[in-house]
Design an enzyme around this catalytic site. Structure first.
Site, PDB file in Angstrom:
ATOM      1  N   ASP A  98       0.857  -1.183   0.000  1.00  0.00           N
ATOM      2  CA  ASP A  98       0.000   0.000   0.000  1.00  0.00           C
ATOM      3  C   ASP A  98       0.893   1.233   0.000  1.00  0.00           C
ATOM      4  O   ASP A  98       1.707   1.405   0.908  1.00  0.00           O
ATOM      5  CB  ASP A  98      -0.862  -0.031   1.269  1.00  0.00           C
ATOM      6  CG  ASP A  98      -2.276   0.406   1.015  1.00  0.00           C
ATOM      7  OD1 ASP A  98      -2.445   1.471   0.395  1.00  0.00           O
ATOM      8  OD2 ASP A  98      -3.205  -0.304   1.437  1.00  0.00           O
ATOM      9  N   ASP A 200      -2.968   4.623  -2.378  1.00  0.00           N
ATOM     10  CA  ASP A 200      -4.002   5.233  -1.551  1.00  0.00           C
ATOM     11  C   ASP A 200      -4.385   6.618  -2.092  1.00  0.00           C
ATOM     12  O   ASP A 200      -3.499   7.435  -2.380  1.00  0.00           O
ATOM     13  CB  ASP A 200      -3.433   5.365  -0.132  1.00  0.00           C
ATOM     14  CG  ASP A 200      -4.476   5.743   0.889  1.00  0.00           C
ATOM     15  OD1 ASP A 200      -5.433   4.988   1.061  1.00  0.00           O
ATOM     16  OD2 ASP A 200      -4.323   6.813   1.525  1.00  0.00           O
ATOM     17  N   GLU A 255      -6.403   3.793  -5.923  1.00  0.00           N
ATOM     18  CA  GLU A 255      -7.723   3.987  -5.312  1.00  0.00           C
ATOM     19  C   GLU A 255      -8.279   5.287  -5.881  1.00  0.00           C
ATOM     20  O   GLU A 255      -7.578   6.295  -5.910  1.00  0.00           O
ATOM     21  CB  GLU A 255      -7.592   4.086  -3.800  1.00  0.00           C
ATOM     22  CG  GLU A 255      -8.945   4.102  -3.105  1.00  0.00           C
ATOM     23  CD  GLU A 255      -8.891   4.695  -1.707  1.00  0.00           C
ATOM     24  OE1 GLU A 255      -9.828   4.456  -0.942  1.00  0.00           O
ATOM     25  OE2 GLU A 255      -7.927   5.427  -1.382  1.00  0.00           O
ATOM     26  N   HIS A 328     -11.405  -2.895   3.091  1.00  0.00           N
ATOM     27  CA  HIS A 328     -11.279  -2.521   4.509  1.00  0.00           C
ATOM     28  C   HIS A 328     -12.008  -1.228   4.863  1.00  0.00           C
ATOM     29  O   HIS A 328     -11.990  -0.821   6.027  1.00  0.00           O
ATOM     30  CB  HIS A 328      -9.798  -2.393   4.857  1.00  0.00           C
ATOM     31  CG  HIS A 328      -9.157  -1.246   4.131  1.00  0.00           C
ATOM     32  ND1 HIS A 328      -8.985  -1.242   2.759  1.00  0.00           N
ATOM     33  CD2 HIS A 328      -8.702  -0.058   4.561  1.00  0.00           C
ATOM     34  CE1 HIS A 328      -8.448  -0.089   2.395  1.00  0.00           C
ATOM     35  NE2 HIS A 328      -8.258   0.644   3.463  1.00  0.00           N
ATOM     36  N   ASP A 329     -12.614  -0.560   3.881  1.00  0.00           N
ATOM     37  CA  ASP A 329     -13.309   0.713   4.153  1.00  0.00           C
ATOM     38  C   ASP A 329     -14.826   0.617   4.043  1.00  0.00           C
ATOM     39  O   ASP A 329     -15.514   1.609   4.296  1.00  0.00           O
ATOM     40  CB  ASP A 329     -12.864   1.782   3.140  1.00  0.00           C
ATOM     41  CG  ASP A 329     -11.440   2.241   3.358  1.00  0.00           C
ATOM     42  OD1 ASP A 329     -10.963   2.171   4.499  1.00  0.00           O
ATOM     43  OD2 ASP A 329     -10.810   2.668   2.374  1.00  0.00           O
TER      44      ASP A 329
HETATM   45  C1  NOJ Z   1      -8.155   5.371   1.887  1.00  0.00           C
HETATM   46  C2  NOJ Z   1      -7.882   4.169   2.728  1.00  0.00           C
HETATM   47  O1  NOJ Z   1      -8.404   3.042   2.083  1.00  0.00           O
HETATM   48  C3  NOJ Z   1      -8.494   4.428   4.078  1.00  0.00           C
HETATM   49  O2  NOJ Z   1      -8.513   3.287   4.897  1.00  0.00           O
HETATM   50  C4  NOJ Z   1      -7.733   5.555   4.718  1.00  0.00           C
HETATM   51  O3  NOJ Z   1      -8.346   5.903   5.928  1.00  0.00           O
HETATM   52  C5  NOJ Z   1      -7.689   6.783   3.807  1.00  0.00           C
HETATM   53  N1  NOJ Z   1      -7.427   6.460   2.451  1.00  0.00           N
HETATM   54  C6  NOJ Z   1      -6.617   7.731   4.266  1.00  0.00           C
HETATM   55  O4  NOJ Z   1      -5.348   7.194   4.005  1.00  0.00           O
END
Ligand code: NOJ
Length: 556
Positions: A98, A200, A255, A328-329
């Site tokens: 990541d 990210d 992302e 994970h989000d």
């Molecule tokens: C996206 C990530 O997937 C998330 O988990 C994170 O909190 C934010 N970016 C900030 O890095």
């Protein structure tokens, strides 16, 4: 269309903190992953995306990095990392790390220097601004995680920008030294032999330098028009490609908050020389209310299909995306898109068909192969995620209906997917011998790896079968995609076809039996896959599709 390994492979995402704890400190770690490599190999995935594992004070579970050249204490050592990489490669599995370079931790040495004085050599590594005329923040930008996106620093009397928590200051990519530092750290990991990066919030790196106010009344628009896709974003990513990426046989997946289908190929079009693919977030953001994720709107199947259809058309033969239905989000795949109660197993299997047969590189999140579900903790005390906790506090301070807010946390909160992986039915599901950093989902005695491996009809074996099936038929990789009935409220039916084969996929997104008239190929279809044991394969002009049933047919 260009043929290349990263279109053919399948990614499995590991959130290390919640995967497996080898040293009883309650936190998953790299040695814990090493212990489970044969399990991962057995499932049949090709690439691991490892969540951030660098040194971090963990304000946002590793998405706040204080040293890019070392492993987080809780996760182990560099020697453990090397062993993990070797263990994966010896099994023919690749590793993505990541890359979190929109921001660092405020405990990173660059920021510690930067905040010391206005003329510190690191000052320009971050985005500092003087207060507005009234002494308040420079503009109205709000953080993803509640409150202003600006934090006042007494020492020098200026504000710094943090689109996430105040412990995650945004880097200033305008500064060529920052970019050089990023390229250097990327080379460090690539030279160790990793196979690429998940990047990210990469479209956020170029800031709009007028720092004009944004449309804060609609968070999705604010992201797309104010935070994302800034004026130099393509220049920066292209430069990264020239300086670093093109020199290695690797893949990258960005992302993509705020990347719309209209501009997707600017990031992933082949001639652009930027990224291999992106995760677009439209199907994740589709139910956000104006104020964001905890104010959700209902979603319908035609809405979901529309997003996949439009993205598929927009990327066409030139671009590429990753297909994912949770990470994970976001909420658990089976809880969000399926029925995690009476049809948990059936709908989880059906969703694996969708995930593994749309056009794009599939990404499976840990635990989906078990049908793990959202967790409904009664008390806010049991939650750990900084986004959930900050937004909860904000809502409370605003006098909002906290019962509704708690319901939204149950539906949408990030801890739904961050509870520990279920390995068996022993205490703490075999995840740790210590006290877990977050409570487990209480359903682990029924839903766990041991149980899944012992049941030949389990979700795990269905995923395994689907992964092998996809590998056998490159039509699912390179073939064209066509939605056969975009407006159907319950059935998602589509065709994948190339010069050799045509497959028809029929998925029931409801808990009812649906009589479905196949729009094409009556009579000439052979059933290849189904998540039901006994199915009525008689009349193809009027199929009885059972609740949450999924079928794949091959055209004869
Ligand atoms: C996206 C990530 O997937 C998330 O988990 C994170 O909190 C934010 N970016 C900030 O890095």
């Amino acid at each position: 269309m260009k043929k290349i390994w990263w279109k053919e492979n399948v990614i499995y995402q590991i959130y290390p903190r919640s995967f497996n704890d080898s040293n009883a400190d309650g936190i998953g770690d790299l040695r814990g992953i090493i212990e489970k490599l044969d399990y991962i190999k057995d499932l049949g995935v090709d690439i691991i995306w490892l969540g951030p594992s660098f040194k971090s004070p963990n304000d946002d579970n590793g998405y706040d990095i204080s040293d890019y050249y070392d492993i987080m204490d809780e996760f182990g050592t560099m020697a453990d990392f090397d062993e993990l990489l070797e263990g994966l490669h010896s099994r023919g599995i690749k590793l993505l790390m990541d890359l979190v370079v929109n921001h660092t931790s405020d405990e990173h040495n660059w920021f510690e220097e930067s905040r010391k004085s206005k003329d510190n050599p690191y000052r320009d590594y971050y985005c500092w601004k003087p207060p507005a005329a009234d002494g308040g923040p420079p503009n109205n930008w709000i953080s993803f995680f509640a409150g202003s996106a600006w934090e006042f620093d007494e020492l020098t009397g200026e504000y710094y920008l943090h689109l996430f928590t105040k412990k995650q200051p945004d880097l200033n990519w305008e500064n060529p030294k920052v970019r050089e530092e990023v390229y250097k750290l990327m080379r460090f990991w690539l030279d160790k032999g990793i196979d690429g990066f998940r990047m990210d919030v990469i479209p956020l790196i170029s800031k709009r330098l007028d720092f004009a106010d944004g449309e804060v009344s609609n968070f999705t628009n604010l992201i797309a028009n104010t935070y994302s896709n800034g004026p130099r974003v393509h220049e920066f990513i292209h430069e990264m490609h020239q300086e670093v990426l093109q020199h290695y046989d690797i893949m990258t997946v960005g992302e993509g908050p705020g990347i719309t289908k209209e501009i997707g190929n600017l990031y992933v079009g082949e001639s652009r020389k930027e990224l291999s693919m992106i995760f677009h977030l439209d199907h994740m953001f589709m139910d956000y209310g104006d104020k964001g994720k905890f104010y959700p709107k209902p979603i319908t199947l035609p809405n979901i299909k529309k997003i996949f259809n439009e993205w598929d058309e927009a990327t066409g033969e030139d671009g590429w995306v990753s297909i994912f239905l949770d990470n994970h989000d976001f909420a658990r795949i089976v809880s969000r898109f399926g029925n995690d109660k009476e049809y948990r197993k059936t709908s989880a299997k059906m969703l694996s068909i969708l995930l593994l047969t749309l056009r794009g590189t599939p990404c499976i999140y840990q635990g989906s192969e078990l049908g793990m579900t959202n967790v409904n903790f009664d008390s806010i005390e049991d939650y750990r995620d900084v986004e959930t906790l900050n937004l909860y506090e904000e809502a409370k301070a605003n006098g909002e209906d906290m019962e509704a807010f708690m319901k939204a946390i149950h539906e949408k909160g990030r801890d739904n997917v961050r509870t520990p992986m279920h390995w068996d039915d022993s205490e703490n599901a075999g995840f740790t011998k210590g006290t877990p950093w977050i409570k487990l989902n209480p359903n682990y005695p029924e839903i766990n790896v041991e149980e899944a491996l012992a049941d030949s009809n389990s979700i795990f074996y269905f995923y395994k079968k689907m992964l092998a099936f996809r590998k056998e038929h490159s039509t699912f990789v390179y073939g064209k995609y066509k939605d056969l009935d975009p407006s159907h409220e319950k059935i998602y039916a589509y065709r994948r076809s190339d010069e050799n084969k045509t497959f028809v996929v029929v998925l029931n997104f409801s808990s009812e039996t649906v009589d479905f008239k196949l729009p094409e190929y009556y009579g000439g279809l052979e059933l290849c896959i189904s998540n039901y044991d006994i199915i009525d394969n008689g009349d193809l002009e009027n199929i009885k599709v059972m609740p949450w049933e999924g079928r794949i047919y091959l055209k004869k």
